[in-house]
Design a protein around this motif. Sequence first.
Motif, PDB file in Angstrom:
ATOM      1  N   ALA A  67       0.749  -0.941   0.029  1.00 55.96           N
ATOM      2  CA  ALA A  67       0.122   0.248  -0.230  1.00 55.96           C
ATOM      3  C   ALA A  67       1.038   1.198  -0.074  1.00 55.96           C
ATOM      4  CB  ALA A  67      -1.054  -0.199   1.242  1.00 55.96           C
ATOM      5  N   ALA A  68       0.668   2.082  -1.108  1.00 56.05           N
ATOM      6  CA  ALA A  68       1.532   3.279  -1.208  1.00 56.05           C
ATOM      7  C   ALA A  68       0.773   4.623  -0.849  1.00 56.05           C
ATOM      8  CB  ALA A  68       2.037   3.481  -2.498  1.00 56.05           C
ATOM      9  N   SER A  69       1.508   5.553  -0.329  1.00 59.11           N
ATOM     10  CA  SER A  69       0.729   6.994  -0.171  1.00 59.11           C
ATOM     11  C   SER A  69       1.918   7.885  -0.062  1.00 59.11           C
ATOM     12  CB  SER A  69       0.163   6.841   1.273  1.00 59.11           C
ATOM     13  OG  SER A  69       1.194   6.616   2.159  1.00 59.11           O
ATOM     14  N   GLY A  70       1.584   9.263  -0.581  1.00 64.70           N
ATOM     15  CA  GLY A  70       2.570  10.371  -0.541  1.00 64.70           C
ATOM     16  C   GLY A  70       3.046  10.532  -1.769  1.00 64.70           C
ATOM     17  N   PHE A  71       2.732   9.822  -2.775  1.00 64.22           N
ATOM     18  CA  PHE A  71       3.029  10.441  -4.219  1.00 64.22           C
ATOM     19  C   PHE A  71       2.022   9.847  -5.194  1.00 64.22           C
ATOM     20  CE2 PHE A  71       4.398   6.159  -5.739  1.00 64.22           C
ATOM     21  CZ  PHE A  71       4.630   5.253  -4.377  1.00 64.22           C
ATOM     22  N   THR A  72       2.264  10.274  -6.406  1.00 65.47           N
ATOM     23  CA  THR A  72       1.323  10.089  -7.509  1.00 65.47           C
ATOM     24  C   THR A  72       1.487   8.479  -7.985  1.00 65.47           C
ATOM     25  OG1 THR A  72       1.320  12.214  -8.172  1.00 65.47           O
ATOM     26  CG2 THR A  72       0.348  10.851  -9.721  1.00 65.47           C
ATOM     27  N   ARG A 108      -1.230  -4.383 -10.105  1.00 60.54           N
ATOM     28  CA  ARG A 108      -1.690  -3.058  -9.474  1.00 60.54           C
ATOM     29  C   ARG A 108      -3.128  -2.763  -9.463  1.00 60.54           C
ATOM     30  NH1 ARG A 108       2.684   0.900 -11.619  1.00 60.54           N
ATOM     31  NH2 ARG A 108       1.669   2.418 -10.163  1.00 60.54           N
ATOM     32  N   ASP A 109      -3.506  -2.085  -8.426  1.00 59.40           N
ATOM     33  CA  ASP A 109      -4.752  -1.341  -8.414  1.00 59.40           C
ATOM     34  C   ASP A 109      -4.734   0.222  -8.171  1.00 59.40           C
ATOM     35  OD1 ASP A 109      -7.373  -0.390  -7.829  1.00 59.40           O
ATOM     36  OD2 ASP A 109      -7.893  -2.122  -6.857  1.00 59.40           O
ATOM     37  N   ASN A 110      -4.502   1.035  -9.079  1.00 61.75           N
ATOM     38  CA  ASN A 110      -4.247   2.247  -9.099  1.00 61.75           C
ATOM     39  C   ASN A 110      -5.421   2.999  -8.467  1.00 61.75           C
ATOM     40  OD1 ASN A 110      -2.004   2.251 -10.287  1.00 61.75           O
ATOM     41  ND2 ASN A 110      -2.972   2.727 -12.422  1.00 61.75           N
ATOM     42  N   ALA A 111      -6.507   2.534  -8.081  1.00 60.99           N
ATOM     43  CA  ALA A 111      -7.611   3.010  -7.339  1.00 60.99           C
ATOM     44  C   ALA A 111      -7.235   2.731  -5.917  1.00 60.99           C
ATOM     45  CB  ALA A 111      -8.979   2.627  -7.891  1.00 60.99           C
ATOM     46  N   LYS A 112      -6.737   1.891  -5.556  1.00 64.14           N
ATOM     47  CA  LYS A 112      -6.151   1.599  -4.205  1.00 64.14           C
ATOM     48  C   LYS A 112      -4.935   1.871  -3.793  1.00 64.14           C
ATOM     49  CE  LYS A 112      -9.927  -2.198  -3.583  1.00 64.14           C
ATOM     50  NZ  LYS A 112     -10.009  -3.673  -3.451  1.00 64.14           N
ATOM     51  N   ASN A 113      -4.268   2.525  -4.671  1.00 64.81           N
ATOM     52  CA  ASN A 113      -2.654   2.594  -4.566  1.00 64.81           C
ATOM     53  C   ASN A 113      -1.959   1.564  -4.031  1.00 64.81           C
ATOM     54  OD1 ASN A 113      -3.345   5.226  -5.303  1.00 64.81           O
ATOM     55  ND2 ASN A 113      -2.431   6.269  -3.611  1.00 64.81           N
TER      56      ASN A 113
END
Length: 111
Positions: free
Chosen positions: A23-28, A71-76
Amino acid sequence: QVQLVESGGGLVQPGGSLRLSCAASGFTFSSETVNWSRQPPGKEREWVATITSGGTTMYKDSVKGRFTISRDNAKNTVYLQMNSLKPEDTAVYYCTAKTYWGQGTQVTVSS
């Protein structure tokens, strides 16, 4: 700030399956290539798989046909589906993007 949080590791018997999540956060997230790497006990870290922003995938030869990165870009979130696991897959698995690394998740394949 950038965060990459891996989960889904554990103990599994040879031939079994696990699905790792990052799970990613803090960037595009959707614009970035994401990688899975691993560090077997007593060995150096090694690359396992990559997925680009466009969905192109690449794999280390020893995991081709057994592992699938998605990958699921909607869920980052990026996933690593691992099937037909072998004892030599035992390692701490890390998610990486840009220059950032997660904390890792332990995968142990043993009977």
